[in-house]
Design a protein around this motif. Sequence first.
Motif, PDB file in Angstrom:
ATOM      1  N   GLY A 206       0.818  -1.214   0.000  1.00  0.00           N
ATOM      2  CA  GLY A 206       0.000   0.000   0.000  1.00  0.00           C
ATOM      3  C   GLY A 206       0.849   1.259   0.000  1.00  0.00           C
ATOM      4  N   GLU A 207       1.885   1.270   0.836  1.00  0.00           N
ATOM      5  CA  GLU A 207       2.747   2.447   0.908  1.00  0.00           C
ATOM      6  C   GLU A 207       3.672   2.538  -0.302  1.00  0.00           C
ATOM      7  OE1 GLU A 207       4.267   6.026   2.369  1.00  0.00           O
ATOM      8  OE2 GLU A 207       2.423   4.904   2.781  1.00  0.00           O
ATOM      9  N   LEU A 208       4.166   1.394  -0.780  1.00  0.00           N
ATOM     10  CA  LEU A 208       5.017   1.415  -1.967  1.00  0.00           C
ATOM     11  C   LEU A 208       4.252   1.969  -3.166  1.00  0.00           C
ATOM     12  CD1 LEU A 208       6.968  -1.982  -1.776  1.00  0.00           C
ATOM     13  CD2 LEU A 208       7.857   0.316  -1.337  1.00  0.00           C
ATOM     14  N   ALA A 209       2.993   1.571  -3.293  1.00  0.00           N
ATOM     15  CA  ALA A 209       2.173   2.059  -4.405  1.00  0.00           C
ATOM     16  C   ALA A 209       1.958   3.567  -4.298  1.00  0.00           C
ATOM     17  CB  ALA A 209       0.837   1.325  -4.431  1.00  0.00           C
ATOM     18  N   ARG A 210       1.816   4.043  -3.071  1.00  0.00           N
ATOM     19  CA  ARG A 210       1.600   5.487  -2.880  1.00  0.00           C
ATOM     20  C   ARG A 210       2.836   6.281  -3.300  1.00  0.00           C
ATOM     21  NH1 ARG A 210       2.634   9.635   0.234  1.00  0.00           N
ATOM     22  NH2 ARG A 210       4.030   8.461   1.623  1.00  0.00           N
ATOM     23  N   VAL A 211       4.020   5.880  -2.802  1.00  0.00           N
ATOM     24  CA  VAL A 211       5.225   6.656  -3.125  1.00  0.00           C
ATOM     25  C   VAL A 211       5.653   6.447  -4.573  1.00  0.00           C
ATOM     26  CG1 VAL A 211       6.012   6.683  -0.740  1.00  0.00           C
ATOM     27  CG2 VAL A 211       6.799   4.871  -2.242  1.00  0.00           C
ATOM     28  N   ALA A 212       5.251   5.333  -5.192  1.00  0.00           N
ATOM     29  CA  ALA A 212       5.608   5.083  -6.593  1.00  0.00           C
ATOM     30  C   ALA A 212       4.948   6.077  -7.535  1.00  0.00           C
ATOM     31  CB  ALA A 212       5.214   3.660  -6.993  1.00  0.00           C
ATOM     32  N   SER A 213       3.913   6.756  -7.058  1.00  0.00           N
ATOM     33  CA  SER A 213       3.186   7.698  -7.917  1.00  0.00           C
ATOM     34  C   SER A 213       3.844   9.074  -7.976  1.00  0.00           C
ATOM     35  CB  SER A 213       1.738   7.844  -7.425  1.00  0.00           C
ATOM     36  OG  SER A 213       1.713   8.412  -6.112  1.00  0.00           O
ATOM     37  N   ALA A 214       4.991   9.250  -7.308  1.00  0.00           N
ATOM     38  CA  ALA A 214       5.697  10.540  -7.361  1.00  0.00           C
ATOM     39  C   ALA A 214       5.981  10.921  -8.807  1.00  0.00           C
ATOM     40  CB  ALA A 214       6.998  10.467  -6.562  1.00  0.00           C
ATOM     41  N   GLU A 215       5.904  12.193  -9.092  1.00  0.00           N
ATOM     42  CA  GLU A 215       6.064  12.652 -10.484  1.00  0.00           C
ATOM     43  C   GLU A 215       7.430  12.291 -11.057  1.00  0.00           C
ATOM     44  OE1 GLU A 215       5.766  16.805 -13.091  1.00  0.00           O
ATOM     45  OE2 GLU A 215       5.193  16.776 -10.967  1.00  0.00           O
ATOM     46  N   ASP A 216       8.475  12.419 -10.274  1.00  0.00           N
ATOM     47  CA  ASP A 216       9.837  12.076 -10.708  1.00  0.00           C
ATOM     48  C   ASP A 216      10.072  10.591 -10.443  1.00  0.00           C
ATOM     49  OD1 ASP A 216      12.556  11.586 -10.938  1.00  0.00           O
ATOM     50  OD2 ASP A 216      13.158  13.452  -9.947  1.00  0.00           O
TER      51      ASP A 216
END
Length: 202
Positions: free
Chosen positions: A75-85
Motif C-alpha cells: 500500500g505504501e510502496l504504491a503510494r510513493v511510486a506515484s511521485a512525479e519524478d
Amino acid sequence: MMLPGARRRVRTTDSKERLFEAAMELLGSRSPESVSVDEIAAAAGVSKGTVYYNFGSKDELVSQLLSYGAQKLMGELARVASAEDPYLALRQMLEFAMDFVASYPAFAHLWMQEQLDADTANAFAGTPLNTQVTGLIIEVLERLVVLAPEQKLSVATSIFGAALFTARMRASGRTDLDREQTVRAVLLTVDGLRATRPPASN
C-alpha cells in the motif's frame, strides 16, 4: 450467505493491525515455535478463542499476518511510486522498504524463510508479494528509461532482491551501512541504467 462450517474471518483493520504488531514484536527475538497463540492474543488484547475461531491454527495466523504485512508494504510502496519524478519514486520506495524492515524485522525474516522452505526453485519469483513489487518497480522504471521487454523482470527482481537482502542485513545488525548508504548502494543499479539506456519519453 456464509456456508455452514465456514469461519468468519477477522475483518476489522484494527484487530489485524493489533495482532500483526503483537506477533511481529514477539517474533522479532524468538522463533515461531517458541511463541504461543496465548502470548500473541494477550499482547494484542484479543482472546485466544477469537484467534482460533478466526484463523484455526497458529500456522494459519502467521500466514494471514504475513499477508497482512505484505498488504501494508504494498500500500505504501504504491503510494510513493506515484511521485512525479520516477527516480525520486524509486528512492522513496527503497527508503520506505528499509524503514519497514527496520520496524518489522520478523516480517522480512519469516517471509524470506518461507521462500527458502518452498518446494520449487522459482518460489521467490512467483509469490504474490514479489509479483506485485516487481510489477510496481517495472512501472516506475518504464517512466525512467527504455528497457527491452526481456530485461524488465530481471532488473526489477534484482532491485527488489538487493533491497530486501540489504534491509534484512541492516535490521539484524550484520552491516555497518547506514540507511542512506544502503539506499545509495541499491540505487547504483538504477544509476547504471540511466547511464546506459535511453531515457523514457513520457
